[in-house]
Scaffold this active site. Structure first.
Site, PDB file in Angstrom:
ATOM      1  CD  GLN A   1     -27.343 -11.651 -14.823  1.00  0.00           C
ATOM      2  OE1 GLN A   1     -26.186 -12.050 -14.913  1.00  0.00           O
ATOM      3  NE2 GLN A   1     -27.619 -10.385 -14.570  1.00  0.00           N
TER       4      GLN A   1
ATOM      5  CG  HIS B   1     -25.436 -10.896 -18.499  1.00  0.00           C
ATOM      6  ND1 HIS B   1     -24.623 -11.533 -17.611  1.00  0.00           N
ATOM      7  CD2 HIS B   1     -24.632 -10.011 -19.135  1.00  0.00           C
ATOM      8  CE1 HIS B   1     -23.385 -11.050 -17.705  1.00  0.00           C
ATOM      9  NE2 HIS B   1     -23.372 -10.121 -18.633  1.00  0.00           N
TER      10      HIS B   1
ATOM     11  CG  ASN C   1     -24.867  -4.175 -11.540  1.00  0.00           C
ATOM     12  OD1 ASN C   1     -24.518  -5.317 -11.283  1.00  0.00           O
ATOM     13  ND2 ASN C   1     -24.010  -3.180 -11.715  1.00  0.00           N
ATOM     14  CB  VAL C   2     -27.712  -9.587 -10.179  1.00  0.00           C
ATOM     15  CG1 VAL C   2     -29.030  -9.540 -10.924  1.00  0.00           C
ATOM     16  CG2 VAL C   2     -26.642 -10.269 -10.995  1.00  0.00           C
TER      17      VAL C   2
ATOM     18  NE  ARG D   1     -18.863  -4.377  -8.836  1.00  0.00           N
ATOM     19  CZ  ARG D   1     -18.845  -5.399  -9.701  1.00  0.00           C
ATOM     20  NH1 ARG D   1     -19.836  -5.576 -10.547  1.00  0.00           N
ATOM     21  NH2 ARG D   1     -17.835  -6.241  -9.724  1.00  0.00           N
TER      22      ARG D   1
ATOM     23  CG  PHE E   1     -25.422  -4.371 -15.682  1.00  0.00           C
ATOM     24  CD1 PHE E   1     -24.317  -4.985 -16.250  1.00  0.00           C
ATOM     25  CD2 PHE E   1     -26.595  -5.088 -15.589  1.00  0.00           C
ATOM     26  CE1 PHE E   1     -24.384  -6.293 -16.725  1.00  0.00           C
ATOM     27  CE2 PHE E   1     -26.680  -6.390 -16.063  1.00  0.00           C
ATOM     28  CZ  PHE E   1     -25.572  -6.990 -16.625  1.00  0.00           C
TER      29      PHE E   1
ATOM     30  CG  HIS F   1     -20.320  -3.409 -18.983  1.00  0.00           C
ATOM     31  ND1 HIS F   1     -18.969  -3.468 -19.239  1.00  0.00           N
ATOM     32  CD2 HIS F   1     -20.790  -4.674 -19.141  1.00  0.00           C
ATOM     33  CE1 HIS F   1     -18.636  -4.712 -19.542  1.00  0.00           C
ATOM     34  NE2 HIS F   1     -19.720  -5.466 -19.486  1.00  0.00           N
ATOM     35  CD  GLU F   2     -24.097  -6.395 -20.812  1.00  0.00           C
ATOM     36  OE1 GLU F   2     -24.477  -6.948 -21.864  1.00  0.00           O
ATOM     37  OE2 GLU F   2     -23.126  -6.817 -20.149  1.00  0.00           O
TER      38      GLU F   2
ATOM     39  CE  LYS G   1     -17.652  -7.797 -23.351  1.00  0.00           C
ATOM     40  NZ  LYS G   1     -17.404  -8.640 -22.176  1.00  0.00           N
ATOM     41  CG  HIS G   2     -22.473  -6.987 -25.509  1.00  0.00           C
ATOM     42  ND1 HIS G   2     -21.741  -8.011 -26.059  1.00  0.00           N
ATOM     43  CD2 HIS G   2     -22.272  -7.066 -24.169  1.00  0.00           C
ATOM     44  CE1 HIS G   2     -21.128  -8.685 -25.098  1.00  0.00           C
ATOM     45  NE2 HIS G   2     -21.426  -8.133 -23.943  1.00  0.00           N
TER      46      HIS G   2
END
Length: 191
Positions: free
Chosen positions: A9, A34, A72-73, A75, A81, A84-85, A88-89
């Site tokens: 990103q 990202h 984490n751009v 926060r 981050f 989360h990644e 999720k992925h």
């Protein structure tokens, strides 16, 4: 999963779409990671049920690199981050890449896929001016051998489109680049 999207990103553009509050990435002038998103039959696989929970101790040896390359751009909480990644992925490719291998793979991809470095010789780097999708894709293909995916967002007020992400597509092995086939950018955008 049958392939990966490696998504980088452009923080100034990402931050420009934030409605309120500060954006820690607004001052960054390099592409940041990202995520590394496993794909299956052309769709992002997410929230895979068999995945193991995020464990920062498994990537402590990568933490300084991750802080630089995968911040984490939005926060000021990088670990949140990454968690989360992964959840999720990353869990969707865990059968092949455990947590340490997944994050190492992303770091290696970022080190080998330097977007700014590829565009600079063509005077096509970030300067806030209009760029052609065809030209940017061509410059990146000339450098890396395969077409990237370009992802843009449009300002709802001005209708101006901005480059926010560049996707490098990889085969299931995580090392073989393949052509990306999807863009969300029109013919021209600001970068």
């Amino acid at each position: 999963f049958d392939s990966f999207w490696f998504v980088q990103q452009w923080p100034p553009a990402v931050c420009s779409f934030q409605k309120s509050g500060s954006c820690p990435g607004s001052g960054l002038r390099t592409f940041t990671i990202h995520g590394l998103w496993p794909q299956g039959s052309g769709t992002s696989l997410t929230n895979c049920p068999q995945g193991s929970p995020f464990d920062i101790t498994k990537i402590s040896h990568l933490q300084s690199q991750l802080n630089t390359l995968w911040p984490n751009v939005l926060r000021a909480n990088n670990q949140q981050f990454w968690s989360h990644e992964w959840t999720k992925h990353g869990t969707c490719s865990e059968s092949t890449f455990n947590q340490a291998a997944y994050f190492k793979l992303a770091v290696d991809m970022r080190n080998n896929y330097d977007i700014i470095g590829a565009l600079r010789p063509h005077a096509a780097g970030p300067n806030g001016r209009t760029k052609s999708r065809q030209a940017i894709k061509g410059f990146l293909k000339a450098k890396f051998g395969k077409f990237p995916g370009l992802r843009c967002r449009t300002d709802p007020q001005t209708k101006v489109s901005y480059l926010v992400q560049v996707v490098a597509c990889f085969a299931q092995d995580g090392s073989t680049l393949i052509d990306c086939t999807r863009d969300t950018c029109g013919a021209n955008f600001i970068f």
